[in-house]
Design a protein around this motif. Structure first.
Motif, mmCIF file in Angstrom:
data_model
loop_
_atom_site.group_PDB
_atom_site.id
_atom_site.type_symbol
_atom_site.label_atom_id
_atom_site.label_comp_id
_atom_site.label_asym_id
_atom_site.label_seq_id
_atom_site.Cartn_x
_atom_site.Cartn_y
_atom_site.Cartn_z
ATOM 1 N N PHE A 1 0.834 -1.202 0.000
ATOM 2 C CA PHE A 1 0.000 0.000 0.000
ATOM 3 C C PHE A 1 0.865 1.247 0.000
ATOM 4 C CE2 PHE A 1 -2.336 3.341 2.306
ATOM 5 C CZ PHE A 1 -3.489 3.423 1.537
ATOM 6 N N GLU A 2 1.874 1.277 0.867
ATOM 7 C CA GLU A 2 2.750 2.448 0.943
ATOM 8 C C GLU A 2 3.561 2.603 -0.340
ATOM 9 O OE1 GLU A 2 2.329 4.553 3.130
ATOM 10 O OE2 GLU A 2 1.566 3.550 4.916
ATOM 11 N N SER A 3 4.047 1.492 -0.868
ATOM 12 C CA SER A 3 4.829 1.536 -2.104
ATOM 13 C C SER A 3 3.984 2.060 -3.269
ATOM 14 C CB SER A 3 5.353 0.132 -2.421
ATOM 15 O OG SER A 3 6.009 0.113 -3.663
ATOM 16 N N TYR B 1 1.542 8.933 -6.091
ATOM 17 C CA TYR B 1 1.329 10.288 -5.575
ATOM 18 C C TYR B 1 2.655 10.805 -5.013
ATOM 19 C CZ TYR B 1 -3.586 9.158 -6.154
ATOM 20 O OH TYR B 1 -4.812 8.794 -6.683
ATOM 21 N N VAL B 2 3.570 11.057 -5.909
ATOM 22 C CA VAL B 2 4.936 11.429 -5.526
ATOM 23 C C VAL B 2 4.934 12.753 -4.759
ATOM 24 C CG1 VAL B 2 7.246 11.962 -6.386
ATOM 25 C CG2 VAL B 2 5.841 10.225 -7.532
ATOM 26 N N GLY B 3 5.559 12.728 -3.574
ATOM 27 C CA GLY B 3 5.725 13.948 -2.796
ATOM 28 C C GLY B 3 4.510 14.371 -1.991
ATOM 29 N N GLN B 4 3.363 13.693 -2.174
ATOM 30 C CA GLN B 4 2.174 14.080 -1.415
ATOM 31 C C GLN B 4 2.267 13.553 0.024
ATOM 32 O OE1 GLN B 4 -1.821 14.380 -2.417
ATOM 33 N NE2 GLN B 4 -1.544 14.153 -4.617
ATOM 34 N N ASN C 1 6.823 14.176 6.800
ATOM 35 C CA ASN C 1 5.947 13.851 5.672
ATOM 36 C C ASN C 1 6.847 13.541 4.480
ATOM 37 O OD1 ASN C 1 6.314 16.364 3.973
ATOM 38 N ND2 ASN C 1 5.561 17.292 5.871
ATOM 39 N N GLU C 2 6.243 13.050 3.414
ATOM 40 C CA GLU C 2 7.040 12.517 2.319
ATOM 41 C C GLU C 2 7.773 13.597 1.507
ATOM 42 O OE1 GLU C 2 5.210 9.591 4.223
ATOM 43 O OE2 GLU C 2 4.104 11.305 3.406
ATOM 44 N N GLY C 3 7.468 14.857 1.757
ATOM 45 C CA GLY C 3 8.180 15.940 1.074
ATOM 46 C C GLY C 3 9.311 16.507 1.903
ATOM 47 N N ALA D 1 -5.610 -5.079 -7.275
ATOM 48 C CA ALA D 1 -6.802 -4.506 -6.649
ATOM 49 C C ALA D 1 -6.643 -3.001 -6.466
ATOM 50 C CB ALA D 1 -7.069 -5.188 -5.316
ATOM 51 N N LEU D 2 -5.443 -2.559 -6.089
ATOM 52 C CA LEU D 2 -5.190 -1.131 -5.931
ATOM 53 C C LEU D 2 -5.285 -0.401 -7.275
ATOM 54 C CD1 LEU D 2 -2.176 -1.084 -3.414
ATOM 55 C CD2 LEU D 2 -4.588 -0.652 -2.907
ATOM 56 N N GLU D 3 -4.747 -0.994 -8.319
ATOM 57 C CA GLU D 3 -4.826 -0.381 -9.651
ATOM 58 C C GLU D 3 -6.278 -0.234 -10.098
ATOM 59 O OE1 GLU D 3 -2.697 1.008 -11.516
ATOM 60 O OE2 GLU D 3 -0.694 0.212 -11.027
ATOM 61 N N GLU D 4 -7.080 -1.235 -9.821
ATOM 62 C CA GLU D 4 -8.493 -1.182 -10.187
ATOM 63 C C GLU D 4 -9.205 -0.068 -9.429
ATOM 64 O OE1 GLU D 4 -12.447 -4.077 -10.149
ATOM 65 O OE2 GLU D 4 -10.459 -4.944 -9.855
ATOM 66 N N ASN D 5 -8.899 0.048 -8.153
ATOM 67 C CA ASN D 5 -9.497 1.118 -7.351
ATOM 68 C C ASN D 5 -9.068 2.486 -7.838
ATOM 69 O OD1 ASN D 5 -11.084 0.397 -4.656
ATOM 70 N ND2 ASN D 5 -9.615 -1.252 -5.030
ATOM 71 N N LEU D 6 -7.809 2.592 -8.223
ATOM 72 C CA LEU D 6 -7.305 3.873 -8.723
ATOM 73 C C LEU D 6 -8.030 4.267 -10.008
ATOM 74 C CD1 LEU D 6 -5.233 6.183 -8.498
ATOM 75 C CD2 LEU D 6 -3.652 4.756 -9.823
ATOM 76 N N GLU D 7 -8.207 3.315 -10.883
ATOM 77 C CA GLU D 7 -8.896 3.573 -12.153
ATOM 78 C C GLU D 7 -10.351 3.987 -11.904
ATOM 79 O OE1 GLU D 7 -10.023 1.147 -16.238
ATOM 80 O OE2 GLU D 7 -8.358 0.441 -15.001
#
Length: 926
Positions: free
Chosen positions: A197-199, A205-208, A446-448, A497-503
């Motif tokens: 999930f984190e990966s 969502y780079v940098g978010q 945070n990631e930034g 499953a994550l890709e499907e949710n994203l779409e």
């Protein structure tokens, strides 16, 4: 003759057990043996300092008097005690850096033992459950229990049954878990979900900001295990509070929130409805029903939280208690609170201490909380050595003698094992338990953020460190439990499953928010300002009111009460049944009693709320010789509701948070928090800002908490004058709360009843009186109670409209000060109108009254507070006509009131005089 020859004849296993008991609980040992052991300790102390018990001198003997093998047994027992007490300081719990060094160590030489003793068999092994065995085996056993991936602190616990339970639990499998292959695969599955999930978010969502769980991923299999096991214990609901770190991961992989919704939040989409503003994705709450592997349904809730990280803990405890009271009749085994902390927050924020102190109090206990610290070893950019003075961030847990487990988060099985240990302890002993999950934070706060600015060495080590899933997979691979293909299938399935949710998320233009605990609020409507201003029927049949009055004005027979208590209770009967002049306390009692008769519960808490700070309430009366507590409200005939009132600890922040949470989960309870003095509410300012004033906008949450804040200038100095109404009024917007400063018992009765009879809930802030509690003019009739309604504005019914030249708007207690002056000076040209509800402001009624007093060419706003305080600035914002008012108040001050009673009186009289003489008012302004 050898005084200690009996030691040769007796079996040393008996001494071992007795000495072990002495070390844990000296007072539980027979006095002569205690004296003997004290003497031994005295002789063994290298510094010569005795640990004697007060009043008992240790036996005086030389070390040579005791047989050598007995001395050795005692030394081994002290070694065992050393591991139990200090073993946690020497664990392998830090995955990314060396631990601090502590002295003395657990080397056997520090206990008077030598290398040559390692092969000697000692009976002391009996107390570990492994029987007589060699010292080498005893040390190995102790190392495995106390110094591997789990360190445990517990020897400060004072209850022998808890200590014994813990030690027995630790001895099983040497505190190492034994999971079957299916359980191991479940742990790997949840670890894979956490890591993947984190990966996925990191690449999409780079940098978010997401406040990644990387470095603490084993939290997910740990929580999963607790929920599954708790269902077997009969737990039916969880309430969880946690801050940002790992929250999105937990929402998806534990609470079952759709990843599609989370992706929509990352994309910044607006909400479907425009009646609320929403909040950032890692603050939102969630409720779902999860079916466990055994087929049991379990309701799980994660409360919405603000950025004041520990605040949500108090709210969670309140929600939990409300659910236990309302749904399970006080059975705290059915609802389990879990609080997930950050290491910097639990050590740094004082509310954590307040929550811990409430844990075993009658009005706030929830049957024990599982506290889990996701320990990053860093707070934003602050190293732990700069963040606390205590050894551990969890040391607050020792306040209530709670066990604390420190666990290496890289050891997933140890984490799950510790979680299940904590659950077992909570369910058996109904007490708090703490788990310090020692990990790291892979990225910055945070990631930034760039963490190498401030921790270059630490982050160099972290950059080379494998994640917990890969570490665990390698372990299972060696055991033959899983292979590369198995892990790849787990990864591919989850990522697909994550890709499907994203779409799917990108097909929708808006996102939605699911109300938190919607099932508790079924039948309640959201309300905007126009709805809040509508009349609510708060009448109550007079005959039924008589029965309520009878119950609260009648002490039980056959019990001895103080004469003053008898006089107070008899006074209630007289004021109601003879004089028909009801005071403030009677307004409260009849409001509570009438609501109880209609099926509502009443809960009141606060510092000294049972009696009342000003001795007006006496909701609890005590039998003089036994201190038995009696609540007269529970004697009301045909009542369907219960009355609960509690004196709280000396806390505002924690207790208001708790009571807010209680109201969040129990909309059919009139829930009241009362400040000792209104000034003290500022101790709870964070709850007011983050929850009370903003929660409906942020999280679509209604809440009916009532706050009673004693307010009024009576010469008691700066700290006991003002409830700071200006702060609440500044926070008022649209439809977020009610604020009132009521001045009659009847209005108090009806505003409390309105709070429950309305079809919606809003927080209600009432500025309550002090001197008015017994003021001869502050009375109402029972008919006003039975057939009346709440009056947002009270007109001057004594005024002759034609004669009025000055129309004065005022509020609260100041009205009676002005009334006294008007009567003494026979000023028939001045009308005094009370604004009882300050928000929403009754604008149309105020305009109507201004039109009514057509001869009044002088319209005044009068307040006893300084110009920069009180309600004046609020009036300017919400009532356009107020800009033309003549303002009578104290000048601008930084402090609410003067400390000198003489100075107070001068200022107070000056304001009163200026109301009646505009020339004085002009001088004041000049």
């Amino acid at each position: 003759m050898d005084r200690f020859s009996f030691l040769n004849a007796a079996h040393t296993a008996y001494f071992a057990e007795l000495y072990d008991q002495y070390l844990k609980h000296p007072d539980s040992v027979e006095p002569s043996w205690r004296a003997f052991f004290q003497g031994f300790d005295f002789g063994m102390q290298e510094n010569g300092i005795s640990e004697e018990v007060l009043g008992e001198a240790p036996v005086d003997f030389a070390e040579g008097d005791i047989p050598a093998h007995v001395i050795k047994e005692f030394q081994v027992i002290r070694l065992i005690d050393g591991y139990r007490t200090r073993g946690h300081l020497f664990t392998k719990t830090n995955p990314v850096r060396e631990r601090r060094k502590y002295e003395p160590t657990l080397e056997i030489s520090n206990f008077g033992l030598e290398e040559s003793d390692l092969q000697t068999t000692f009976n002391a092994g009996d107390i570990l459950g492994i029987g007589p065995t060699t010292l080498k085996e005893i040390v190995r056993h102790l190392e495995n229990i106390y110094c591997e991936s789990i360190g445990i602190e517990y020897m400060y616990i004072r209850k022998p049954e808890e200590l014994q339970w813990i030690q027995d639990k630790l001895n099983v499998n040497e505190n190492h878990p034994e999971f079957d292959d299916a359980q191991k695969k479940q742990i790997l599955k949840k670890l894979n979900e956490a890591v993947s999930f984190e990966s996925f978010l990191h690449t999409k969502y780079v940098g978010q900001k997401r406040f990644s769980l990387e470095g603490g991923e084993s939290l997910i299999p740990g929580l999963d295990a607790i929920i599954e096991k708790a269902a077997e214990f009969g737990v039916e609901e969880f309430v969880m509070g946690m801050a940002h770190r790992g929250r999105l991961n937990t929402l998806t992989n534990i609470f079952g929130k759709s990843a599609k919704d989370i992706f929509s939040e990352f994309d910044g989409k607006d909400y479907e409805q425009d009646i609320f503003d929403g909040d950032v994705k890692y603050h939102l709450g969630w409720t779902s029903c999860r079916k466990t592997d055994s087929g049991k349904g379990i309701n799980i809730n994660i409360a919405p939280n603000p950025s004041h990280l520990e605040t949500v803990g108090a709210v969670v405890e309140g929600i939990t208690r409300a659910k236990q009271d309302r749904r399970y009749k006080g059975d705290n085994s059915k609802v389990l609170p879990i609080l997930v902390h950050g290491d910097a927050a639990i050590a740094g924020q004082g509310i954590a201490y307040e929550i811990v102190q409430m844990a075993q109090l009658e009005g706030y206990e929830t049957g024990g909380t599982i506290h889990i610290v996701v320990n990053n070893q860093i707070g934003f950019t602050t190293n732990y050595l700069d963040a606390r003075s205590s050894t551990y961030c969890t040391d607050v847990g020792k306040v209530t003698l709670s066990p604390v487990l420190h666990v290496n988060s890289d050891d997933a099985e140890a984490v799950v094992h510790a979680m299940l240990f904590a659950l077992d302890f909570r369910m058996k002993f109904k007490r708090d338990v703490f788990i310090d999950l020692l990990g790291y934070r892979k990225y910055g706060h945070n990631e930034g953020d760039e963490p190498r600015f401030t921790q270059p060495k630490l982050y160099k080590a972290i950059s080379k460190h494998e994640n917990a899933r890969d570490i665990y997979f390698e372990k299972l691979k060696k055991q033959g439990v899983a292979d590369d293909e198995y892990l790849k299938e787990l990864e591919d399935t989850y990522k697909a499953a994550l890709e499907e949710n994203l779409e799917d998320s990108r097909k929708e233009e808006t996102t939605r928010i699911t109300p938190f605990m919607a099932e508790e609020w079924e039948g309640f409507e959201s309300a905007q300002e126009d709805e809040m201003m509508k009349d609510v029927d708060t009448t109550f049949d007079l005959d039924r009111l008589d029965k309520v009055a009878e119950a609260v004005s009648q002490l039980p027979e056959g019990k001895k009460f103080m004469r003053k208590i008898k006089k107070i209770i008899d006074g209630r009967k007289k004021m109601y049944f003879e004089d028909n002049k009801l005071d403030w306390s009677m307004a409260e009692h009849l409001a509570y009693g009438s609501l109880m008769a209609e099926g509502y519960n009443i809960r009141i808490s606060g510092q000294d709320s049972e009696r009342g700070t000003f001795s007006h309430r006496h909701a609890v009366v005590k039998v003089e010789d036994s201190e038995e507590e009696i609540i007269l409200h529970n004697n009301i005939e045909e009542r369907d509701g219960d009355f609960f009132i509690y004196n709280s600890p000396l806390s505002e922040y924690g207790v208001v948070g708790f009571d807010y949470g209680y109201s969040m989960a129990s909309p059919t309870t009139l829930n009241i928090w009362e400040a000792q003095f209104g000034d003290f509410v500022n101790g709870a300012q964070i709850v007011i800002d983050q929850y009370i004033s903003a929660a409906e906008d942020k999280w679509k949450l209604q809440n009916g908490l009532v706050m009673l804040l004693p307010h009024g200038y009576e010469g008691q100095g700066a700290e006991h004058s003002s409830g700071r109404m200006e702060r609440f009024l500044q926070l008022c917007a649209k439809d977020n709360m009610y604020v009132a400063d009521v001045s009659t018992p009847a209005n108090m009765f009806h505003i409390l009843r309105r709070q429950m009879k309305a079809k919606f809930r809003k927080p209600l802030i009432i500025f309550t009186p002090k001197s008015l509690l017994r003021h001869s003019k502050v009375i109402s009739t029972k008919e006003e109670f039975a057939t009346g309604s709440f009056q947002p504005v009270i007109d001057d019914h004594d005024a002759n409209i034609e004669k009025i030249k000055t129309l004065v708007f005022c509020t609260g207690k100041f009205y009676y000060d002005l009334l006294k002056h008007r009567e003494e000076n026979e000023r028939e040209d001045v009308a005094l109108v009370r604004i009882e509800q300050l928000f929403p402001l009754p604008i149309s009624k105020m305009k109507e009254l201004m039109d009514t007093y057509k001869n009044a060419d002088d319209v005044v706003w009068a307040q006893e507070e300084p110009r920069n305080m009180g309600a004046y600035s609020h009036l300017l914002l919400h009532f356009e006509e107020a800009r033309k008012f003549r303002v009578c108040s104290r000048k601008f001050y930084g402090s609410p009131a003067a400390g000198s009673s003489v100075r107070f009186k001068k200022r107070h009289e000056r304001v009163i005089n200026s109301v009646f003489d505009k020339n004085l008012n002009e001088e004041e302004n000049n």
